[in-house]
Design a protein around this motif. Structure first.
Motif, short mmCIF file in Angstrom:
data_model
loop_
_atom_site.label_atom_id
_atom_site.label_comp_id
_atom_site.label_asym_id
_atom_site.label_seq_id
_atom_site.Cartn_x
_atom_site.Cartn_y
_atom_site.Cartn_z
N UNK A 287 0.83 -1.21 0.00
CA UNK A 287 0.00 0.00 0.00
C UNK A 287 0.86 1.26 0.00
N UNK A 288 1.89 1.26 0.85
CA UNK A 288 2.74 2.45 0.94
C UNK A 288 3.45 2.73 -0.38
N UNK A 289 3.96 1.67 -1.02
CA UNK A 289 4.66 1.85 -2.29
C UNK A 289 3.71 2.30 -3.40
N UNK B 55 10.02 5.52 1.88
CA UNK B 55 9.54 5.93 0.56
C UNK B 55 9.18 4.70 -0.28
N UNK B 56 8.75 4.95 -1.52
CA UNK B 56 8.26 3.84 -2.35
C UNK B 56 9.36 2.84 -2.68
N UNK C 208 11.34 -2.63 -2.02
CA UNK C 208 12.34 -3.59 -1.59
C UNK C 208 11.82 -4.54 -0.54
N UNK C 209 11.03 -4.02 0.39
CA UNK C 209 10.44 -4.87 1.43
C UNK C 209 9.46 -5.86 0.83
N UNK D 9 9.73 -13.21 -0.92
CA UNK D 9 10.69 -14.26 -1.23
C UNK D 9 11.40 -14.12 -2.54
N UNK D 10 11.38 -12.89 -3.13
CA UNK D 10 12.06 -12.71 -4.42
C UNK D 10 13.50 -12.26 -4.19
#
Length: 379
Positions: free
Chosen positions: A319-321, A365-366, A371-372, A378-379
């Motif tokens: 959602x944040x991204x 930030x996005x 990244x998270x 799992x990527x």
């Protein structure tokens, strides 16, 4: 679970929308306090009205005197705050600090929660220690001292820190700076000896502090949760804040979009209303669809938080991204389609861009959250 509000939530949305539009408008609040160079950056009278509306204690359990509502309800208020650019300590006090205090002792709740619910006091949280949001690294230290602790270090960009009666501080009590364990949360009162503030006005005219702790003495009652076991509390606080800031970002996007569409219906060029030009219609339609997608993923994230889902953390970053990307699009399109006047202070569209810029960095930030998402997936 459907991505729309139930009847009670729809009623809350209606009342929050009307209240914020009437009492929290840019003219009444943001411009008023900005132009007076207010040291707090928000109106305490409005905060009292938040309390009268029941907003301040939404996330406080009923047993502790609150309304016992959830993230979905808090997000409803936050979306309207974003839509009207209403300066208030709702995020810092009623979302972040309130979430942390849920894990405090009964004595701690009795000390701090009544003043939060009544709107008498404002609280904040101190997490970050640099220009970027990196909660994985906690270097601010709290060392054992008698029956309590001595807190030393620095925290950056503590929103409304100098106006807060208490700050929830994440500190290192054992291990190295990047260890997951060994973090403890403390409720630090504003009058604590050795705590100082370097207040700064952010790009959106809100106030924040660089806070320095110089051997601040705290007793054992200041600990929130367990010593060395504060990471779980911190994570819960961050999830609530990230989903909440996404909701506020949706509000910013909607506010900028609505203002832009209204302008397209009024501005005439070459003898026609510019909203009749197909190119601008396509851009407006694309923006509308993006805002609706961002809003849907934010509602879903809030529902997962309320349901205690293990996927809530992942969806909070999704959602944040997504919202950061969409809100950035909304304010850029808004300024462009307003033309030259979009660059002037007279029109609010520029204020939406400034708020988006500050909100982009708040709690990551996005790029941080993209990244998270990859890591948690799992990527």
């Amino acid at each position: 679970m459907p991505l729309y509000y139930d009847d009670d939530q729809a009623m809350l949305a209606d009342s929050a929308s009307q209240f914020m539009a009437e009492e929290g408008s840019t003219k009444k609040q943001l411009r008023h306090w900005r132009d007076r160079d207010c040291k707090d950056g928000f109106g305490h009278a409005l905060w009292q009205q938040f309390a009268e509306m029941g907003f301040t204690g939404m996330l406080v359990d009923e047993d502790d005197g609150g309304l016992g509502m959830g993230q979905v309800e808090a997000n409803i208020v936050l979306e309207e705050i974003g839509r009207n650019l209403t300066p208030s300590p709702f995020m810092a006090s009623s979302v972040l600090a309130a979430t942390a205090l849920k894990h405090g002792s009964n004595d701690m709740k009795g000390r701090w929660l009544p003043h939060l619910i009544s709107g008498e006091k404002v609280y904040s949280v101190a997490i970050d220690e640099g220009a970027k949001h990196r909660p994985e690294r906690i270097a601010c230290k709290a060392e054992k001292s008698g029956n309590g602790f001595k807190l030393s270090g620095k925290k950056d960009f503590v929103v409304y820190g100098a106006s807060s009666e208490m700050i929830v501080v994440a500190a290192r009590t054992s291990g190295s700076d990047s260890d997951k364990d060994g973090v403890t949360l403390f409720a630090v009162p504003q009058d604590a000896a050795g705590m100082s503030h370097d207040s700064v006005r952010l790009v959106d005219s809100s106030m924040a502090s660089h806070v320095t702790f110089d051997n601040v003495e705290l007793d054992g009652d200041a600990v929130i949760g367990e010593v060395d076991g504060g990471r779980a509390v911190l994570d819960a606080m961050l999830v609530a804040g990230r989903v909440g800031s996404a909701a506020e970002g949706v509000g910013v996007a909607r506010g900028a979009m609505d203002m832009t569409v209204d302008y397209l219906k009024q501005r005439k060029q070459f003898g026609k209303v510019i909203g009749e030009f197909q190119a601008l219609q396509h851009r407006a339609a694309h923006l509308y669809s993006e805002v609706e997608i961002a809003r849907a993923v934010t509602v879903k994230a809030a529902q997962l938080v309320d349901g205690g889902s293990e996927k809530a953390d992942l969806m909070a970053s999704v959602a944040k991204a997504k919202v950061a990307k969409v809100a950035g699009l909304a304010v850029r399109e808004g300024v462009q389609m307003h033309g030259g006047i979009g660059m002037t202070d007279e029109y609010d569209i520029g204020l939406y861009m400034k708020r988006d810029r500050a909100l982009q960095e708040f709690l990551g930030d996005q790029y941080y959250h993209a990244g998270r998402v990859a890591e948690l997936s799992g990527y």
